[in-house]
Write a protein that holds these residues in place. Structure first.
Motif, mmCIF file in Angstrom:
data_model
loop_
_atom_site.group_PDB
_atom_site.id
_atom_site.type_symbol
_atom_site.label_atom_id
_atom_site.label_comp_id
_atom_site.label_asym_id
_atom_site.label_seq_id
_atom_site.Cartn_x
_atom_site.Cartn_y
_atom_site.Cartn_z
ATOM 1 N N PRO A 16 0.832 -1.205 0.000
ATOM 2 C CA PRO A 16 0.000 0.000 0.000
ATOM 3 C C PRO A 16 0.858 1.243 0.000
ATOM 4 O O PRO A 16 1.991 1.226 0.475
ATOM 5 N N PRO A 17 0.345 2.342 -0.559
ATOM 6 C CA PRO A 17 1.089 3.597 -0.504
ATOM 7 C C PRO A 17 1.360 4.000 0.941
ATOM 8 O O PRO A 17 0.609 3.664 1.859
ATOM 9 N N ALA A 18 2.449 4.715 1.134
ATOM 10 C CA ALA A 18 2.821 5.153 2.486
ATOM 11 C C ALA A 18 1.687 5.944 3.116
ATOM 12 O O ALA A 18 1.078 6.804 2.492
ATOM 13 N N GLY A 19 1.417 5.637 4.371
ATOM 14 C CA GLY A 19 0.379 6.360 5.090
ATOM 15 C C GLY A 19 -1.022 5.814 4.896
ATOM 16 O O GLY A 19 -1.959 6.317 5.495
ATOM 17 N N HIS A 20 -1.182 4.791 4.047
ATOM 18 C CA HIS A 20 -2.507 4.225 3.800
ATOM 19 C C HIS A 20 -2.448 2.705 3.919
ATOM 20 O O HIS A 20 -2.448 1.988 2.923
ATOM 21 N N PRO A 21 -2.359 2.170 5.126
ATOM 22 C CA PRO A 21 -2.338 0.714 5.282
ATOM 23 C C PRO A 21 -3.616 0.093 4.771
ATOM 24 O O PRO A 21 -4.694 0.698 4.827
ATOM 25 N N HIS A 22 -3.495 -1.119 4.237
ATOM 26 C CA HIS A 22 -4.667 -1.803 3.707
ATOM 27 C C HIS A 22 -5.668 -2.119 4.803
ATOM 28 O O HIS A 22 -5.296 -2.683 5.834
ATOM 29 N N PRO A 23 -6.948 -1.816 4.616
ATOM 30 C CA PRO A 23 -7.969 -2.381 5.505
ATOM 31 C C PRO A 23 -7.994 -3.894 5.330
ATOM 32 O O PRO A 23 -7.623 -4.423 4.279
ATOM 33 N N ALA A 24 -8.408 -4.585 6.356
ATOM 34 C CA ALA A 24 -8.483 -6.048 6.272
ATOM 35 C C ALA A 24 -9.542 -6.459 5.253
ATOM 36 O O ALA A 24 -10.594 -5.825 5.138
ATOM 37 N N GLU A 25 -9.273 -7.516 4.503
ATOM 38 C CA GLU A 25 -10.273 -8.039 3.575
ATOM 39 C C GLU A 25 -11.371 -8.748 4.361
ATOM 40 O O GLU A 25 -11.138 -9.286 5.441
ATOM 41 N N PHE A 26 -12.574 -8.759 3.806
ATOM 42 C CA PHE A 26 -13.695 -9.418 4.472
ATOM 43 C C PHE A 26 -13.567 -10.916 4.232
ATOM 44 O O PHE A 26 -13.553 -11.353 3.077
ATOM 45 N N PRO A 27 -13.494 -11.731 5.277
ATOM 46 C CA PRO A 27 -13.273 -13.175 5.083
ATOM 47 C C PRO A 27 -14.352 -13.805 4.209
ATOM 48 O O PRO A 27 -15.542 -13.714 4.513
ATOM 49 N N GLY A 28 -13.919 -14.431 3.115
ATOM 50 C CA GLY A 28 -14.846 -15.120 2.224
ATOM 51 C C GLY A 28 -15.698 -14.225 1.371
ATOM 52 O O GLY A 28 -16.550 -14.722 0.626
ATOM 53 N N GLY A 29 -15.491 -12.919 1.429
ATOM 54 C CA GLY A 29 -16.351 -11.995 0.687
ATOM 55 C C GLY A 29 -16.355 -12.217 -0.811
ATOM 56 O O GLY A 29 -17.427 -12.403 -1.415
ATOM 57 N N PRO A 30 -15.189 -12.239 -1.467
ATOM 58 C CA PRO A 30 -15.191 -12.433 -2.924
ATOM 59 C C PRO A 30 -15.829 -13.750 -3.363
ATOM 60 O O PRO A 30 -16.437 -13.821 -4.433
ATOM 61 N N ALA A 31 -15.708 -14.790 -2.542
ATOM 62 C CA ALA A 31 -16.241 -16.099 -2.921
ATOM 63 C C ALA A 31 -17.762 -16.141 -2.934
ATOM 64 O O ALA A 31 -18.351 -17.076 -3.477
ATOM 65 N N LEU A 32 -18.406 -15.132 -2.346
ATOM 66 C CA LEU A 32 -19.869 -15.095 -2.328
ATOM 67 C C LEU A 32 -20.458 -14.539 -3.620
ATOM 68 O O LEU A 32 -21.681 -14.493 -3.762
ATOM 69 N N PHE A 33 -19.610 -14.129 -4.554
ATOM 70 C CA PHE A 33 -20.086 -13.509 -5.785
ATOM 71 C C PHE A 33 -19.438 -14.174 -6.995
ATOM 72 O O PHE A 33 -18.399 -14.821 -6.880
ATOM 73 N N ARG A 34 -20.074 -14.004 -8.160
ATOM 74 C CA ARG A 34 -19.541 -14.537 -9.409
ATOM 75 C C ARG A 34 -19.084 -13.407 -10.330
ATOM 76 O O ARG A 34 -19.274 -13.455 -11.532
ATOM 77 N N LEU A 35 -18.481 -12.405 -9.751
ATOM 78 C CA LEU A 35 -18.011 -11.271 -10.522
ATOM 79 C C LEU A 35 -16.745 -11.638 -11.289
ATOM 80 O O LEU A 35 -15.952 -12.472 -10.846
ATOM 81 N N ASP A 36 -16.548 -10.985 -12.417
ATOM 82 C CA ASP A 36 -15.350 -11.184 -13.214
ATOM 83 C C ASP A 36 -14.136 -10.746 -12.385
ATOM 84 O O ASP A 36 -14.006 -9.566 -12.045
ATOM 85 N N PRO A 37 -13.226 -11.661 -12.059
ATOM 86 C CA PRO A 37 -12.101 -11.289 -11.198
ATOM 87 C C PRO A 37 -11.085 -10.387 -11.872
ATOM 88 O O PRO A 37 -10.218 -9.826 -11.211
#
Length: 402
Positions: A16-37
């Motif tokens: 991540p850019p300096a000063g902007h740490p990544h928020p935590a990903e939501f566990p299992g969130g992407p797997a609940l959808f069939r969006l184009d990765p």
């Protein structure tokens, strides 16, 4: 359900850019959808996305309808009433005071048809209103358009601006609950109470409220409509109309149905041999939201949108707009000369989609349009960094073409 994996993308920064740490990903969130990765879907607020369990529930209902159409369609009115009761429990609503509809525009027309208007009466709208909702108001009476500066600092400033625009002829106020382009609260409970005291009928476009707000009906509007297919995880074409008790007897379906004798809400919901599977599956979306912990989802989505806005705010010429805490959408003004007209905003939006595989909302505004980013449990922090890294070049090209 198999975990959906996303291919590595060389355009995504490793850190991540300096000063902007990544928020935590939501566990299992992407797997609940069939969006184009391969696509960064940062525009959940426009069309939503249907989680796989809700897709499967709707598919099962369609199979049921195909297996025995007579049994399915004859049972629809009662099954819709049961689905309505489940939705009402989630929203704290009266099951007899809400009806399934297809979208916010339909809700606006049903509501405005139920408001008695005389010659000389006026309808107040704002310049943040959704185009077809504003058009529905303009079909019925002269409109007064309130200019809400995107830089208004807070809800009190919005409220005071709306109240100052009232005239002795104002009979109805059509207001966004959460404005689509600028992603801020407009129809606050205090503003609705002030309008009620002044005898103004309130019609609230809550397109973004179900699922985004914990208590979307708290303001007590005379008429309120909201989409379930955005933040409520319902199938596309699923929305609600909520009507205060004193107005329900005047609600008439836009097209007569065999349920007219029952009145609202059944008269509004019956559409002969329409596809009712989305409405019947809609409670599954709010059930899923509760299983995921709705408060946790809202906090996560809001933090993601804030993270994306903070990254974009480091781009010279982009100015963050005032926002409402807790919402999963944030907006920034673009530099002068960029996206000032609908055609230019569409061009930039489609350029970002075609060249970068990034979906965002670009909205037009005189003196420089705006960009809106959303947060949803399928999003990754790196997607916002990818947008922030590539956007300056596209803005420079947009300015050169202006």
């Amino acid at each position: 359900m198999a975990e959906q994996t996303r291919p590595a993308d060389p355009d995504l920064p490793a850190e991540p850019p300096a000063g902007h740490p990544h928020p935590a990903e939501f566990p299992g969130g992407p797997a609940l959808f069939r969006l184009d990765p391969r696509v960064a879907h940062l525009n959940h607020g426009s069309f939503g996305a249907v989680p796989v369990p809700v897709q499967e529930a709707q598919a099962a209902l369609r199979e049921e309808a195909h297996a025995d159409p007579d049994a399915f369609f004859l049972a629809v009115p009662d099954r819709l009433a049961a689905a309505r009761a489940r939705i009402a429990a989630h929203l704290g609503a009266d099951p007899d005071g809400i009806a399934f509809i297809s979208n916010a525009t339909e809700g606006a027309n049903l509501a405005l048809d139920a408001v008695p208007l005389a010659d000389g009466d006026e309808i107040l709208v704002t310049d943040h209103g959704y185009g077809t909702v504003v058009a529905a108001a303009a079909r019925r009476a002269p409109v007064t358009t309130v200019a809400l500066d995107p830089d208004l600092p807070d809800e009190d400033a919005v409220r005071e601006t709306v109240l100052a625009a009232l005239t002795p002829r104002t009979r109805v106020a059509v207001l966004d609950h959460i404005s689509s382009p600028t992603a801020r609260l407009i129809a606050s409970p205090r503003l609705l109470a002030d309008l009620r005291e002044r005898g103004v009928t309130t019609v609230v476009d809550g397109a973004h409220a179900p699922g985004m707000l914990a208590d979307p009906l708290a303001g007590g509007a005379d008429f309120w409509f909201g989409n379930l297919h955005k933040w409520g995880y319902a199938p596309s074409g699923s929305a609600l109309l909520a009507v205060a008790p004193q107005h329900r007897h005047r609600i008439r379906a836009l097209v007569p149905s065999w349920e007219d004798q029952h009145g609202f809400p059944r008269s509004v919901e019956n559409r002969a041999t329409a596809d009712y599977t989305g409405w019947l599956a809609a409670p599954e979306g709010l059930d899923l939201l509760e299983r995921l912990d709705a408060a946790k989802v809202r906090a996560h989505n809001s933090a993601l949108a804030a993270h994306g806005a903070a990254l974009l705010a480091e781009i010279p010429g982009l100015i963050p707009l005032p926002y409402t805490d807790g919402l999963a959408m944030r907006t920034l003004r673009l530099p002068p000369g960029v996206a000032e007209t609908p055609d230019r905003s569409r061009a930039l939006r489609e350029e970002l989609a075609a060249r970068l595989r990034i979906r965002v909302l670009i909205w037009p505004w005189p003196g420089g349009g705006g960009i809106r980013v959303c947060g949803q449990i399928y999003n990754r922090p790196e997607e916002y960094a990818r947008l922030a890294a590539a956007l300056p070049d596209h803005l420079a090209r947009a300015v050169s073409r202006a």
